[in-house]
Design a protein around this motif. Structure first.
Motif, PDB file in Angstrom:
ATOM      1  N   PRO A  44      79.472 110.626 115.326  1.00 42.27           N
ATOM      2  CA  PRO A  44      78.819 109.322 115.221  1.00 42.27           C
ATOM      3  C   PRO A  44      79.364 108.454 114.089  1.00 42.27           C
ATOM      4  CG  PRO A  44      77.215 111.097 115.471  1.00 42.27           C
ATOM      5  CD  PRO A  44      78.544 111.736 115.228  1.00 42.27           C
ATOM      6  N   ASP A  45      79.961 109.098 113.060  1.00 39.46           N
ATOM      7  CA  ASP A  45      80.446 108.321 111.926  1.00 39.46           C
ATOM      8  C   ASP A  45      81.904 107.889 112.088  1.00 39.46           C
ATOM      9  OD1 ASP A  45      81.374 111.051 109.678  1.00 39.46           O
ATOM     10  OD2 ASP A  45      81.398 110.900 111.864  1.00 39.46           O
ATOM     11  N   ALA A  46      82.501 108.117 113.264  1.00 43.22           N
ATOM     12  CA  ALA A  46      83.913 107.781 113.440  1.00 43.22           C
ATOM     13  C   ALA A  46      84.149 106.283 113.387  1.00 43.22           C
ATOM     14  CB  ALA A  46      84.425 108.347 114.777  1.00 43.22           C
ATOM     15  N   PHE A  47      83.151 105.499 113.802  1.00 43.72           N
ATOM     16  CA  PHE A  47      83.318 104.048 113.841  1.00 43.72           C
ATOM     17  C   PHE A  47      82.586 103.366 112.694  1.00 43.72           C
ATOM     18  CE2 PHE A  47      85.432 104.225 117.806  1.00 43.72           C
ATOM     19  CZ  PHE A  47      84.812 105.196 118.580  1.00 43.72           C
ATOM     20  N   ALA A  48      82.293 104.115 111.624  1.00 41.39           N
ATOM     21  CA  ALA A  48      81.592 103.525 110.488  1.00 41.39           C
ATOM     22  C   ALA A  48      82.412 102.403 109.861  1.00 41.39           C
ATOM     23  CB  ALA A  48      81.275 104.593 109.440  1.00 41.39           C
ATOM     24  N   PHE A  49      83.748 102.600 109.772  1.00 39.44           N
ATOM     25  CA  PHE A  49      84.590 101.564 109.172  1.00 39.44           C
ATOM     26  C   PHE A  49      84.563 100.290 110.008  1.00 39.44           C
ATOM     27  CE2 PHE A  49      88.768  99.452 109.091  1.00 39.44           C
ATOM     28  CZ  PHE A  49      88.799  99.066 107.757  1.00 39.44           C
ATOM     29  N   LEU A  50      84.643 100.427 111.348  1.00 40.01           N
ATOM     30  CA  LEU A  50      84.619  99.248 112.213  1.00 40.01           C
ATOM     31  C   LEU A  50      83.277  98.536 112.126  1.00 40.01           C
ATOM     32  CD1 LEU A  50      86.451 100.643 115.394  1.00 40.01           C
ATOM     33  CD2 LEU A  50      87.386  99.209 113.573  1.00 40.01           C
ATOM     34  N   ARG A  51      82.173  99.332 112.091  1.00 43.64           N
ATOM     35  CA  ARG A  51      80.872  98.694 111.973  1.00 43.64           C
ATOM     36  C   ARG A  51      80.737  97.951 110.646  1.00 43.64           C
ATOM     37  NH1 ARG A  51      78.862 103.505 114.599  1.00 43.64           N
ATOM     38  NH2 ARG A  51      78.523 104.444 112.553  1.00 43.64           N
ATOM     39  N   GLY A  52      81.251  98.582 109.569  1.00 45.67           N
ATOM     40  CA  GLY A  52      81.207  97.915 108.281  1.00 45.67           C
ATOM     41  C   GLY A  52      82.028  96.639 108.264  1.00 45.67           C
ATOM     42  N   VAL A 170      61.676 101.610 101.448  1.00 44.46           N
ATOM     43  CA  VAL A 170      62.192 101.073 102.706  1.00 44.46           C
ATOM     44  C   VAL A 170      63.099 102.083 103.401  1.00 44.46           C
ATOM     45  CG1 VAL A 170      63.608  99.262 103.749  1.00 44.46           C
ATOM     46  CG2 VAL A 170      61.987  98.687 101.937  1.00 44.46           C
ATOM     47  N   GLY A 171      63.995 102.735 102.657  1.00 46.58           N
ATOM     48  CA  GLY A 171      64.921 103.696 103.255  1.00 46.58           C
ATOM     49  C   GLY A 171      66.007 104.072 102.264  1.00 46.58           C
ATOM     50  N   ARG A 172      67.167 104.442 102.804  1.00 47.61           N
ATOM     51  CA  ARG A 172      68.304 104.788 101.955  1.00 47.61           C
ATOM     52  C   ARG A 172      69.581 104.257 102.594  1.00 47.61           C
ATOM     53  NH1 ARG A 172      70.974 109.301 104.162  1.00 47.61           N
ATOM     54  NH2 ARG A 172      69.741 110.466 105.696  1.00 47.61           N
ATOM     55  N   VAL A 173      70.599 104.018 101.746  1.00 52.03           N
ATOM     56  CA  VAL A 173      71.866 103.478 102.219  1.00 52.03           C
ATOM     57  C   VAL A 173      72.610 104.545 103.012  1.00 52.03           C
ATOM     58  CG1 VAL A 173      74.081 102.503 101.518  1.00 52.03           C
ATOM     59  CG2 VAL A 173      71.997 101.888 100.283  1.00 52.03           C
ATOM     60  N   LEU A 174      73.019 104.178 104.228  1.00 57.18           N
ATOM     61  CA  LEU A 174      73.707 105.120 105.112  1.00 57.18           C
ATOM     62  C   LEU A 174      75.204 104.859 105.162  1.00 57.18           C
ATOM     63  CD1 LEU A 174      73.212 107.463 107.117  1.00 57.18           C
ATOM     64  CD2 LEU A 174      73.035 105.745 108.924  1.00 57.18           C
ATOM     65  N   GLU A 175      75.598 103.600 105.254  1.00 56.03           N
ATOM     66  CA  GLU A 175      77.010 103.223 105.291  1.00 56.03           C
ATOM     67  C   GLU A 175      77.213 102.000 104.406  1.00 56.03           C
ATOM     68  OE1 GLU A 175      77.898 102.467 109.338  1.00 56.03           O
ATOM     69  OE2 GLU A 175      77.664 104.551 109.992  1.00 56.03           O
ATOM     70  N   VAL A 176      78.389 101.914 103.767  1.00 56.36           N
ATOM     71  CA  VAL A 176      78.668 100.845 102.814  1.00 56.36           C
ATOM     72  C   VAL A 176      79.939 100.117 103.226  1.00 56.36           C
ATOM     73  CG1 VAL A 176      79.108 100.265 100.403  1.00 56.36           C
ATOM     74  CG2 VAL A 176      77.561 102.130 100.955  1.00 56.36           C
ATOM     75  N   GLY A 177      79.839  98.796 103.356  1.00 56.21           N
ATOM     76  CA  GLY A 177      81.009  97.947 103.552  1.00 56.21           C
ATOM     77  C   GLY A 177      81.330  97.206 102.261  1.00 56.21           C
ATOM     78  N   HIS A 178      82.209  96.212 102.360  1.00 54.56           N
ATOM     79  CA  HIS A 178      82.582  95.481 101.151  1.00 54.56           C
ATOM     80  C   HIS A 178      81.436  94.625 100.636  1.00 54.56           C
ATOM     81  CE1 HIS A 178      84.915  93.261  98.233  1.00 54.56           C
ATOM     82  NE2 HIS A 178      84.543  92.114  98.798  1.00 54.56           N
ATOM     83  N   SER A 179      80.782  93.872 101.527  1.00 55.57           N
ATOM     84  CA  SER A 179      79.696  92.988 101.100  1.00 55.57           C
ATOM     85  C   SER A 179      78.393  93.250 101.842  1.00 55.57           C
ATOM     86  CB  SER A 179      80.107  91.522 101.312  1.00 55.57           C
ATOM     87  OG  SER A 179      80.408  91.267 102.671  1.00 55.57           O
ATOM     88  N   THR A 180      78.355  94.251 102.688  1.00 60.50           N
ATOM     89  CA  THR A 180      77.127  94.609 103.402  1.00 60.50           C
ATOM     90  C   THR A 180      76.974  96.132 103.418  1.00 60.50           C
ATOM     91  OG1 THR A 180      78.270  94.679 105.544  1.00 60.50           O
ATOM     92  CG2 THR A 180      77.243  92.595 104.915  1.00 60.50           C
ATOM     93  N   SER A 181      75.770  96.564 103.711  1.00 60.92           N
ATOM     94  CA  SER A 181      75.486  98.002 103.819  1.00 60.92           C
ATOM     95  C   SER A 181      74.522  98.221 104.972  1.00 60.92           C
ATOM     96  CB  SER A 181      74.882  98.550 102.516  1.00 60.92           C
ATOM     97  OG  SER A 181      75.749  98.338 101.422  1.00 60.92           O
ATOM     98  N   ARG A 182      74.547  99.439 105.501  1.00 59.75           N
ATOM     99  CA  ARG A 182      73.640  99.828 106.567  1.00 59.75           C
ATOM    100  C   ARG A 182      72.597 100.773 106.002  1.00 59.75           C
ATOM    101  NH1 ARG A 182      75.142 102.878 112.224  1.00 59.75           N
ATOM    102  NH2 ARG A 182      73.822 101.643 113.611  1.00 59.75           N
ATOM    103  N   VAL A 183      71.314 100.465 106.238  1.00 57.22           N
ATOM    104  CA  VAL A 183      70.204 101.214 105.656  1.00 57.22           C
ATOM    105  C   VAL A 183      69.494 101.997 106.754  1.00 57.22           C
ATOM    106  CG1 VAL A 183      68.021 101.043 104.404  1.00 57.22           C
ATOM    107  CG2 VAL A 183      69.899  99.481 103.863  1.00 57.22           C
ATOM    108  N   LEU A 184      69.287 103.292 106.521  1.00 58.48           N
ATOM    109  CA  LEU A 184      68.472 104.126 107.404  1.00 58.48           C
ATOM    110  C   LEU A 184      67.023 103.978 106.966  1.00 58.48           C
ATOM    111  CD1 LEU A 184      68.439 106.361 109.658  1.00 58.48           C
ATOM    112  CD2 LEU A 184      68.434 108.013 107.789  1.00 58.48           C
ATOM    113  N   LEU A 185      66.188 103.382 107.814  1.00 62.12           N
ATOM    114  CA  LEU A 185      64.799 103.138 107.462  1.00 62.12           C
ATOM    115  C   LEU A 185      63.999 104.433 107.506  1.00 62.12           C
ATOM    116  CD1 LEU A 185      64.202  99.823 109.457  1.00 62.12           C
ATOM    117  CD2 LEU A 185      64.914 100.098 107.080  1.00 62.12           C
ATOM    118  N   ILE A 186      62.907 104.476 106.756  1.00 58.87           N
ATOM    119  CA  ILE A 186      62.072 105.684 106.709  1.00 58.87           C
ATOM    120  C   ILE A 186      61.351 105.912 108.032  1.00 58.87           C
ATOM    121  CG2 ILE A 186      61.735 105.638 104.227  1.00 58.87           C
ATOM    122  CD1 ILE A 186      59.054 104.287 104.679  1.00 58.87           C
TER     123      ILE A 186
END
Length: 295
Positions: A44-52, A170-186
């Motif tokens: 599932p994390d193979a496309f983390a860079f593209l999503r970021g 609220v949650g925790r940071v799951l993936e990090v981009g340059h200016s945005t991040s993806r948060v996994l909600l509780i």
């Protein structure tokens, strides 16, 4: 004599090539789609860079959309408050919710301090605040619960950092981009947070239910001590989440726990705080034995 209206593709080599390439493109698209589906399922994390990267590109538009949504939400809140109870009543309700959250945090801190002083003698140390940022988007209609944060590596955000609002976790940071991040909600089904009841420290785990609520599972099974209206806070066990952060209020009792409503709804949250992952301070070194020499 005029040629027939419906001619088969076999009479035109160009038409034959067009038909062949159309079928080939369709088959190739299906193969590529199946391959991407298999990769996303296995890793599932193979496309983390593209999503970021995609989130970074759309971040300016998301910021503008979030500002518009926040402005519209504020206008609607003022109108509905004036029509139903008046703007003064709406302001008092907001202040009461904030006061309840502070009261829960204060009660939990008092219990935690007494427990640490009596059993461990460990002093709780404060944690560092990394950044404030805006939640630009959140999932509301899927079984997975994520949010997009308007801060990334450029603001010092790293994977695993807790995210909280002024009223709770609220949650925790799951993936990090340059200016945005993806948060996994509780409230996501993959989120598990060590918690306890604020007033007496009954321990358990909070797991997302996928529908905007969380399920409290008790560590010690037996008679369920939880009651409706109980405030649930983080316990700090295992690190990551700072102790005594409000997380939910019990709304429904179960045999081995309860269903609770989160106190910090992402759809009503504008700005959030990103914190460093918390860890229990190292215990003091043991006192030397009588008569022993100091090193």
């Amino acid at each position: 004599m005029a040629p027939p209206a419906n001619r088969r593709s076999g009479f035109s080599r160009r038409a034959q090539y067009t038909t062949f390439f159309s079928y080939a493109a369709g088959v190739l698209g299906v193969v590529i789609g199946l391959g991407l589906l298999v990769v996303s399922y296995v890793r599932p994390d193979a496309f983390a860079f593209l999503r970021g990267a995609a989130a970074d590109v759309t971040e300016p538009a998301s910021q503008a959309s979030a500002k518009t949504r926040a402005a519209g939400h504020d206008v609607w809140a003022e109108i509905s408050g004036f029509v139903q109870r008046g703007s003064r009543t709406a302001q008092l309700e907001r202040e009461l919710a904030s006061a309840k959250s502070r009261l829960v945090a204060a009660q939990a801190t008092e219990v935690e301090n007494a427990r640490l002083k009596a059993l461990l003698g460990v002093r709780e140390e404060g944690g560092g605040q990394v950044a404030y940022a805006r939640l630009t988007a959140s999932t509301g209609g899927s079984t997975r619960r994520y949010a997009t944060l308007g801060a990334g590596a450029d603001r010092g955000v790293t994977k695993g950092m807790p995210v909280r609002s002024e009223v709770g976790l609220v949650g925790r940071v799951l993936e990090v981009g340059h200016s945005t991040s993806r948060v996994l909600l509780i409230t996501d089904t993959e989120s598990i947070v060590p918690v306890r009841r604020a007033r007496d420290g009954v321990a358990g785990f909070a797991q997302g239910h996928g529908d905007g609520t969380i399920r409290i599972r008790l560590i010690n099974l037996g008679l369920n001590p939880l009651r409706k209206g109980d405030a649930i806070v983080t316990s700090g066990s295992g690190g990551l989440y700072r102790p005594n952060t409000p997380i939910a209020v019990v709304t429904e009792l179960l045999r081995d726990g309860a269903i609770a409503r989160v106190v910090s709804n992402p759809s009503d949250t504008d700005y959030v705080l990103i914190e460093k992952a918390w860890s229990l301070p190292d215990p003091p070194p043991p006192a030397p034995l009588p008569g022993s020499k100091k090193p």
